[in-house]
Design a protein around this motif. Structure first.
Motif, short mmCIF file in Angstrom:
data_model
loop_
_atom_site.label_atom_id
_atom_site.label_comp_id
_atom_site.label_asym_id
_atom_site.label_seq_id
_atom_site.Cartn_x
_atom_site.Cartn_y
_atom_site.Cartn_z
N SER A 96 5.04 0.07 -4.94
CA SER A 96 4.65 -1.68 -4.85
C SER A 96 4.28 -1.60 -5.94
O SER A 96 4.98 -3.19 -6.26
N ASN A 104 8.44 -3.40 -6.41
CA ASN A 104 8.26 -4.57 -5.94
C ASN A 104 7.50 -5.51 -7.09
O ASN A 104 7.67 -6.76 -7.03
N LYS A 156 2.43 -12.23 -7.51
CA LYS A 156 2.72 -11.58 -6.36
C LYS A 156 1.89 -10.40 -5.87
O LYS A 156 0.64 -9.90 -6.27
N VAL A 184 1.42 -8.10 -2.84
CA VAL A 184 2.21 -6.61 -2.27
C VAL A 184 1.41 -6.20 -1.18
O VAL A 184 0.81 -5.58 -1.36
N SER A 224 5.36 -9.91 -0.58
CA SER A 224 6.60 -9.17 -0.05
C SER A 224 5.84 -7.23 0.19
O SER A 224 4.34 -7.49 0.77
N VAL A 235 6.61 -3.31 1.67
CA VAL A 235 6.55 -1.97 1.08
C VAL A 235 7.17 -1.41 1.65
O VAL A 235 6.23 -1.11 2.86
#
Length: 327
Positions: free
Chosen positions: A139, A143, A244, A246, A271, A273
């Motif tokens: 992560s 990511n 960001k 994750v 996003s 993982v």
């Protein structure tokens, strides 16, 4: 017990829960090409284990029944298959078992997802590493794009559910990345999470904790989101415009959120993982534990004969760190 049989725990269908876990005697598996046979000294339970039992990702990760679950395993190699060059019988190792099988006296692992375990790292500590440790590592590095050597400029990171399996690793690894870490957890674990290096710790039941609002007013460049009980929208206002997020607990809802973010052309990135058992990543984590730079947090230990109790505790969702199962 017959010579070629072993004790194991297995389930026979999707959706059976704890009640479907049965203690059985089954043949000891034989390692095939590029595989090793491990005498299991410790395994650990991850949410993905019982989620797979419930049918999570069924089209992509189908189970063959009866199934022996468990992905994280540490122990001693007793036999190697043809083509194995890195290991021999007697080697202490830790492995991620893609097809499961850790809740047994013996398990087969691919050579490519098995790494050596030094004497400084106990079997329980090693078994606590693969899924949760790799999720936190990947992560942050894959990511979020961070380096874990302290050479990045300091950024602000939020870790939710920081006292859980992934969260305890994410806090420690984020500090190696020179980050200022704000974390959320239950009141009983605030001191623990502070001891892992978090700069600010919030009780998730307080108003500021529910919104993951930094006491120092910081906005987060990166969020490692480790819980399904907090919608990411509740702390979105505290994330920088190009921050960001994750999600380490991927779900269908996460996929919808990712699609919606793309439609709104937001610079914030969401996003998820999916842990990849990369050998070099697992070796890195084992090395950190050996050097005292990473501490696996063990919630509890159960013998294999009480694996269903460990399973139930994981489902309950309030474990602090990792749940270990031994012979």
């Amino acid at each position: 017990m017959a010579k070629n049989l072993m004790r194991a725990v297995q389930y026979s269908k999707y959706g059976g829960g704890v009640a479907d876990l049965k203690h059985v005697e089954v043949p000891i598996p034989t390692p095939e090409k590029d595989e090793v046979l491990i005498k299991v000294e410790a395994a650990s339970i991850n949410p993905i284990d019982w989620k797979l039992q419930n049918g999570f990702a069924r089209p992509f990760l189908p189970r063959k029944f009866p199934h022996v679950p468990g992905i994280d395993a540490a122990g001693e190699i007793v036999q190697v298959g043809s083509g194995v060059k890195s290991f021999k019988a007697g080697d202490k190792v830790v492995a991620a078992l893609a097809g499961g099988g850790a809740l047994a006296e013996y398990a087969v692992a691919k050579e490519t997802s098995t790494v050596s375990r030094p004497p400084e790292v106990s079997a329980a500590e090693a078994a606590a590493l693969p899924i949760a440790g790799l999720a936190a590592h990947q992560s942050l590095t894959q990511n979020a794009g961070l380096k874990l050597d302290g050479t990045d400029p300091q950024i602000n990171i939020l870790v939710t559910a920081a006292s859980g399996g992934v969260g305890t690793y994410a806090v420690q690894l984020a500090k190696l990345a020179n980050a200022h870490v704000t974390a959320t957890c239950g009141a009983r674990n605030v001191d623990l999470v502070k001891s892992l290096g978090a700069d600010e710790v919030l009780d998730y039941k307080t108003p500021d904790g529910k919104a993951a609002k930094s006491p120092s007013g910081r906005k987060y460049d990166t969020v490692i989101h480790c819980t399904t009980s907090m919608a990411w929208s509740t702390f979105q206002a505290n994330v920088t415009s190009n921050g960001k997020v994750v999600d380490t607990t991927p779900s269908f809802g996460t996929m919808i959120n990712i699609a919606m973010k793309k439609l709104t052309f937001s610079k914030q990135q969401l996003s998820t993982v999916f842990t990849d058992p990369k050998k070099e990543n697992l070796e890195f984590l084992v090395k950190l534990v050996k050097e005292g730079k990473l501490k696996p947090v063990i919630d509890s230990k159960y013998p294999l004969s009480k694996a269903e109790e460990a399973w139930a505790k994981s489902i309950d969702g309030h474990a602090t760190g990792k749940i270990i199962v031994g012979p």
